[in-house]
Scaffold this motif. Structure first.
Motif, PDB file in Angstrom:
ATOM      1  N   PHE A 414       0.811  -1.216   0.000  1.00  0.00           N
ATOM      2  CA  PHE A 414       0.000   0.000   0.000  1.00  0.00           C
ATOM      3  C   PHE A 414       0.846   1.268   0.000  1.00  0.00           C
ATOM      4  N   SER A 415       2.155   1.129   0.162  1.00  0.00           N
ATOM      5  CA  SER A 415       3.029   2.292   0.015  1.00  0.00           C
ATOM      6  C   SER A 415       2.970   2.824  -1.404  1.00  0.00           C
ATOM      7  N   THR A 416       2.721   1.928  -2.364  1.00  0.00           N
ATOM      8  CA  THR A 416       2.715   2.336  -3.765  1.00  0.00           C
ATOM      9  C   THR A 416       1.406   2.026  -4.480  1.00  0.00           C
ATOM     10  N   HIS A 417       0.737   0.920  -4.134  1.00  0.00           N
ATOM     11  CA  HIS A 417      -0.449   0.492  -4.884  1.00  0.00           C
ATOM     12  C   HIS A 417      -1.560   1.535  -4.897  1.00  0.00           C
ATOM     13  N   LYS A 418      -1.699   2.279  -3.818  1.00  0.00           N
ATOM     14  CA  LYS A 418      -2.756   3.296  -3.764  1.00  0.00           C
ATOM     15  C   LYS A 418      -2.175   4.700  -3.641  1.00  0.00           C
ATOM     16  N   ASN A 419      -0.973   4.840  -4.122  1.00  0.00           N
ATOM     17  CA  ASN A 419      -0.290   6.135  -4.106  1.00  0.00           C
ATOM     18  C   ASN A 419      -0.480   6.795  -5.468  1.00  0.00           C
ATOM     19  N   PRO A 420      -1.106   7.983  -5.512  1.00  0.00           N
ATOM     20  CA  PRO A 420      -1.355   8.644  -6.813  1.00  0.00           C
ATOM     21  C   PRO A 420      -0.086   8.984  -7.578  1.00  0.00           C
ATOM     22  N   GLU A 421       1.053   9.009  -6.898  1.00  0.00           N
ATOM     23  CA  GLU A 421       2.321   9.262  -7.595  1.00  0.00           C
ATOM     24  C   GLU A 421       2.607   8.155  -8.605  1.00  0.00           C
ATOM     25  N   TYR A 422       2.172   6.937  -8.284  1.00  0.00           N
ATOM     26  CA  TYR A 422       2.418   5.794  -9.167  1.00  0.00           C
ATOM     27  C   TYR A 422       1.168   5.368  -9.931  1.00  0.00           C
ATOM     28  N   PHE A 423      -0.001   5.550  -9.328  1.00  0.00           N
ATOM     29  CA  PHE A 423      -1.259   5.142  -9.947  1.00  0.00           C
ATOM     30  C   PHE A 423      -2.258   6.298  -9.837  1.00  0.00           C
ATOM     31  N   PRO A 424      -2.327   7.154 -10.865  1.00  0.00           N
ATOM     32  CA  PRO A 424      -3.268   8.283 -10.834  1.00  0.00           C
ATOM     33  C   PRO A 424      -4.697   7.803 -10.579  1.00  0.00           C
ATOM     34  N   ASP A 425      -5.430   8.617  -9.795  1.00  0.00           N
ATOM     35  CA  ASP A 425      -6.793   8.246  -9.407  1.00  0.00           C
ATOM     36  C   ASP A 425      -6.795   6.817  -8.870  1.00  0.00           C
ATOM     37  N   PRO A 426      -6.055   6.568  -7.797  1.00  0.00           N
ATOM     38  CA  PRO A 426      -5.764   5.196  -7.358  1.00  0.00           C
ATOM     39  C   PRO A 426      -6.983   4.368  -6.972  1.00  0.00           C
ATOM     40  N   GLU A 427      -8.091   4.992  -6.571  1.00  0.00           N
ATOM     41  CA  GLU A 427      -9.267   4.225  -6.174  1.00  0.00           C
ATOM     42  C   GLU A 427     -10.091   3.748  -7.370  1.00  0.00           C
ATOM     43  N   LYS A 428      -9.810   4.268  -8.551  1.00  0.00           N
ATOM     44  CA  LYS A 428     -10.554   3.889  -9.745  1.00  0.00           C
ATOM     45  C   LYS A 428     -10.109   2.515 -10.225  1.00  0.00           C
ATOM     46  N   PHE A 429     -11.071   1.675 -10.575  1.00  0.00           N
ATOM     47  CA  PHE A 429     -10.761   0.354 -11.114  1.00  0.00           C
ATOM     48  C   PHE A 429     -10.487   0.492 -12.603  1.00  0.00           C
ATOM     49  N   ASP A 430      -9.221   0.310 -12.994  1.00  0.00           N
ATOM     50  CA  ASP A 430      -8.828   0.574 -14.378  1.00  0.00           C
ATOM     51  C   ASP A 430      -7.814  -0.472 -14.846  1.00  0.00           C
ATOM     52  N   PRO A 431      -8.286  -1.554 -15.489  1.00  0.00           N
ATOM     53  CA  PRO A 431      -7.372  -2.599 -15.960  1.00  0.00           C
ATOM     54  C   PRO A 431      -6.386  -2.134 -17.021  1.00  0.00           C
ATOM     55  N   SER A 432      -6.693  -1.007 -17.682  1.00  0.00           N
ATOM     56  CA  SER A 432      -5.790  -0.526 -18.736  1.00  0.00           C
ATOM     57  C   SER A 432      -4.435  -0.082 -18.170  1.00  0.00           C
ATOM     58  N   ARG A 433      -4.326   0.066 -16.851  1.00  0.00           N
ATOM     59  CA  ARG A 433      -3.027   0.412 -16.247  1.00  0.00           C
ATOM     60  C   ARG A 433      -1.964  -0.624 -16.590  1.00  0.00           C
ATOM     61  N   PHE A 434      -2.398  -1.847 -16.909  1.00  0.00           N
ATOM     62  CA  PHE A 434      -1.452  -2.934 -17.123  1.00  0.00           C
ATOM     63  C   PHE A 434      -1.234  -3.243 -18.600  1.00  0.00           C
ATOM     64  N   GLU A 435      -1.728  -2.367 -19.459  1.00  0.00           N
ATOM     65  CA  GLU A 435      -1.458  -2.500 -20.883  1.00  0.00           C
ATOM     66  C   GLU A 435      -0.117  -1.843 -21.215  1.00  0.00           C
ATOM     67  N   GLY A 436       0.453  -2.209 -22.348  1.00  0.00           N
ATOM     68  CA  GLY A 436       1.727  -1.617 -22.760  1.00  0.00           C
ATOM     69  C   GLY A 436       2.838  -1.968 -21.783  1.00  0.00           C
ATOM     70  N   GLU A 437       3.593  -0.949 -21.349  1.00  0.00           N
ATOM     71  CA  GLU A 437       4.711  -1.164 -20.438  1.00  0.00           C
ATOM     72  C   GLU A 437       4.259  -1.382 -18.999  1.00  0.00           C
ATOM     73  N   GLY A 438       3.002  -1.033 -18.703  1.00  0.00           N
ATOM     74  CA  GLY A 438       2.487  -1.267 -17.366  1.00  0.00           C
ATOM     75  C   GLY A 438       3.003  -0.277 -16.346  1.00  0.00           C
ATOM     76  N   PRO A 439       2.813  -0.569 -15.061  1.00  0.00           N
ATOM     77  CA  PRO A 439       3.207   0.354 -13.984  1.00  0.00           C
ATOM     78  C   PRO A 439       4.714   0.559 -13.915  1.00  0.00           C
ATOM     79  N   ALA A 440       5.110   1.619 -13.213  1.00  0.00           N
ATOM     80  CA  ALA A 440       6.533   1.908 -13.013  1.00  0.00           C
ATOM     81  C   ALA A 440       7.192   0.766 -12.245  1.00  0.00           C
ATOM     82  N   PRO A 441       8.477   0.502 -12.512  1.00  0.00           N
ATOM     83  CA  PRO A 441       9.167  -0.585 -11.814  1.00  0.00           C
ATOM     84  C   PRO A 441       9.071  -0.452 -10.291  1.00  0.00           C
ATOM     85  N   TYR A 442       8.841  -1.575  -9.625  1.00  0.00           N
ATOM     86  CA  TYR A 442       8.793  -1.690  -8.158  1.00  0.00           C
ATOM     87  C   TYR A 442       7.584  -0.980  -7.526  1.00  0.00           C
TER      88      TYR A 442
END
Length: 511
Positions: A414-442
Motif C-alpha cells: 500500500f506504500s505504492t499500490h494506492k499512491n497517486p504518484e504511481y497510480f493516478p486516481d488510485p481508487e478507480k478500477f482501471d485494468p488498462s493500467r497494465f497495458e503496454g509497459e504497465g506500472p513503473a518498476p517496483y
C-alpha cells in the motif's frame, strides 16, 4: 651496503603498513561515528507494549490499510526554508513489540529487494515462528535458496502449461458438482475447497477425498491462527489450535513423504529409465525428494521433516492467496458490469473455439490478456498479502537515516499500490493500467520482488484464470449481502463468506 639497504627497505615497508593500518582504523572510526551521529527515521513508538499496532489493525479492518502509511507519510514530511516539500520516504513505528522502519516508495521496495541477504534478510513475528518452528533453524536462509532452485523449474510457465488441462478438467467437475444445481452459493467456502483440492493434486499427486479432508481441516486452523487477535498459547484459543494443527499436518505429510520415498526407491531399482522416473513424478513432493537424492547421500529423518514443512507452506500459500483473489474478482465483476462483460466476451471467444469436451491449453491461457489485466487491478487494490518484514543484518544508512543492525523493516504494497504518484486516481478500477509497459518498476508488487519474489505467482495466475473462465462462461451472479466487502484482519477475506445468487447462462460448457 646491500645489507643496510635491505634493512632500510624492510623498515620502510613496516612503517608504511603501520600507517596504512592506522588510516584504515581512523576511517572506520569516522564512518562508525558518522553512522552513530545520524538519527533514525522520524516516527513514534505509540502506546506502551501495543505500540501503534491497534491503529495498524483498525485501518485494515475498516478496509483502508493504506491510511496507516499515508497518514504518517504526510505527518513526517518536511519543508525547507524555501517552502519546498520533501516527501517522507521512511518512518519508524512500533508493531509486534518491535521498532520497525516502514519504507514508503517504489525506490524503497527496490532497495529491500535488491539487498536481500546483503543488508537485510527475512524476519517473521514470533507467532509465525511458533506455528512454523522450522523457520528458526540456523540454515533457513541457505535452505530457502536451495528450495527456490528446486521450485523455480516446477513453477515456470513451461512446466505449468502441462497442468492446464488438469486444472480445467478439475474445475469443470467442481462446477458441475457444487455450483450448477445451486441457486445460492458461499463463494469463500467453495473456492477454498477448489483451490486446496487442486493444490493437493498438483503438489502431492493426491486425489483421495479422505486424505485431502484429513489435511484440509488442520490447514484451516493454521490459517486462522495467523490472524488470531489474541496469540496466547492456551487450550481452546485459535493460536493453540494452529500450533497443534501445524504439528499434525507435519506428521501426516512426513508419513506421505516417507511412503513416496519408498515408492521412488522401488521405481529406481526397476528397469525404468531416468526419463521415465522424471515423467511419472511431476508433482512437487517427488521433485523435492529427487533433489534431496541428487547428491547421492542417504535420506535422513531431518530431510523428511524439512520436505514436509515445505509442502505444508506450499499448501497454505497455494490455496489461501488464490482464494482471496477469486473472492475479490467475484465482487468487482458484480459491481462493475462493463468489466464483467469485457471478461465474458474474451472468455466466451475462447470457449466457442473449443470442440465439445476439449480442455483449455497453454495457448488459451495466453489469450486471456484482458482477464489477467482485470486480475492485476484486483491485486493492486486488494492484494492478499499486505507486505512482509525484513531484519537489518548490519548497520546501514538509508535516505540519510541510520538503520541499526537488528532493526526490523516493513515493506507494504500500500506504500505504492494506492499512491497517486504511481497510480493516478488510485481508487478507480482501471485494468488498462497494465497495458503496454504497465506500472513503473517496483510500484506494483503483489508478489513481492527480488530473490524472495513469490515463486508460485505463475501457478496463481493459471489457477485464477482457469477458475474465472469456468465461472463467467456459466453464470452471472449478484451478492446477497450488497454491503459485504473484503477487509484485512490482518489478512484479506470477505466479511460474511461472500454469499451470491447464481443466474446460469443459456449455454454452459461441461466435461
Amino acid at each position: 651496503m646491500e645489507m643496510e639497504m635491505l634493512i632500510l627497505s624492510v623498515l620502510v615497508l613496516f612503517v608504511s603498513l603501520y600507517l596504512f593500518r592506522m588510516l584504515n582504523k581512523n576511517a572506520s572510526r569516522n564512518e562508525a561515528g558518522h553512522h552513530h551521529q545520524l538519527q533514525p527515521p522520524p516516527g513514534s513508538s505509540g502506546w506502551p507494549i501495543i505500540g501503534e499496532g491497534l491503529s495498524f489493525t483498525m485501518t485494515a479492518k475498516r478496509g483502508v490499510p493504506e491510511k496507516f502509511i499515508e497518514k504518517r507519510r504526510i505527518k513526517y514530511s518536511s519543508s525547507d526554508s524555501k517552502g519546498s516539500n520533501s516527501s517522507c520516504k521512511v518512518f519508524t513505528t512500533s508493531l509486534l513489540r518491535e521498532s520497525v522502519a516502514v519504507l514508503c516508495t517504489a525506490a524503497g521496495n527496490k532497495f529491500l529487494f535488491s539487498n536481500e541477504n546483503k543488508l537485510v534478510h527475512s524476519w517473521w513475528p514470533y507467532t509465525i515462528y511458533t506455528i512454523f518452528p522450522g523457520l528458526k533453524k540456523p540454515d533457513t536462509h541457505k535452505d530457502s535458496i536451495r528450495l527456490r532452485k528446486v521450485m523455480s523449474p516446477f513453477f515456470s510457465p513451461n512446466c505449468l502449461q502441462k497442468h492446464v488441462g488438469i486444472m480445467d478438467g478439475f474445475t469443470k467437475r467442481h462446477m458441475d458438482e457444487f455450483w450448477s444445481d445451486e441457486k445460492q452459493v458461499k463463494v469463500l467456502a467453495l473456492a477454498k475447497m477448489h483451490t486446496f483440492t487442486l493444490a493437493c493434486k498438483i503438489f502431492l499427486n493426491v486425489e483421495d477425498p479422505e486424505v485431502i479432508a484429513k489435511l484440509e481441516e488442520p490447514i484451516q486452523h493454521i490459517s486462522a491462527g495467523f490472524i488470531s487477535t489474541l496469540p496466547i498459547n492456551l487450550p481452546g484459543t485459535p493460536f493453540n489450535r494452529a500450533i497443534r494443527a501445524s504439528k499434525k499436518v507435519t506428521k501426516d505429510l512426513e508419513e506421505m513423504v516417507e511412503r513416496r520415498r519408498i515408492d521412488l526407491d522401488r521405481y529406481r531399482q526397476s528397469t525404468a529409465t531416468a526419463a521415465d522416473l522424471d515423467e511419472n513424478n511431476q508433482d512437487m513432493m517427488s521433485k523435492l525428494l529427487m533433489d534431496t537424492y541428487s547428491n547421492g547421500r542417504q535420506m535422513k529423518e531431518t530431510d523428511i521433516s524439512d520436505i514436509a514443512d515445505k509442502l505444508k507452506g506450499l499448501l497454505i500459500a497455494g490455496s489461501d492467496n488464490v482464494v482471496t483473489t477469486i473472492c475479490s474478482m467475484v465482487i468487482f465483476l458484480f459491481q462493475l458490469p462493463t468489466v464483467y462483460d469485457a471478461v465474458l466476451k474474451e472468455q466466451m471467444e475462447i470457449a466457442d473455439s473449443k470442440a465439445e469436451g476439449e480442455l483449455l491449453n497453454w495457448g488459451d491461457i495466453q489469450k486471456m490478456k484482458h482477464t489477467w489485466n482485470v486480475a492485476c487491478e484486483v491485486l493492486r487494490l486488494e492484494p492478499p498479502n499486505p507486505g512482509t518484514f525484513r531484519e537489518a543484518m548490519t548497520d546501514f544508512v538509508y535516505e540519510g537515516y541510520r538503520i541499526p543492525k537488528g532493526m526490523k523493516l516493513y515493506w507494504s504494497v500500500f506504500s505504492t499500490h494506492k499512491n497517486p504518484e504511481y497510480f493516478p486516481d488510485p481508487e478507480k478500477f482501471d485494468p488498462s493500467r497494465f497495458e503496454g509497459e504497465g506500472p513503473a518498476p517496483y510500484s506494483y508488487v503483489p508478489f513481492g520482488g527480488g530473490p524472495r519474489m513469490c515463486p508460485g505467482r505463475e501457478y496463481a495466475r493459471f489457477t485464477i484464470l482457469v477458475f474465472m473462465h469456468n465461472l463467467v462462461t456459466r453464470f452471472r451472479w449478484e451478492k446477497i449481502f450488497p454491503d459485504e466487502k473484503m477487509v484485512m484482519s490482518p489478512f484479506l477475506g470477505p466479511t460474511r463468506g461472500l454469499h451470491v445468487r447464481l443466474y446460469p447462462l443459456p449455454s454452459t460448457p461441461s466435461l
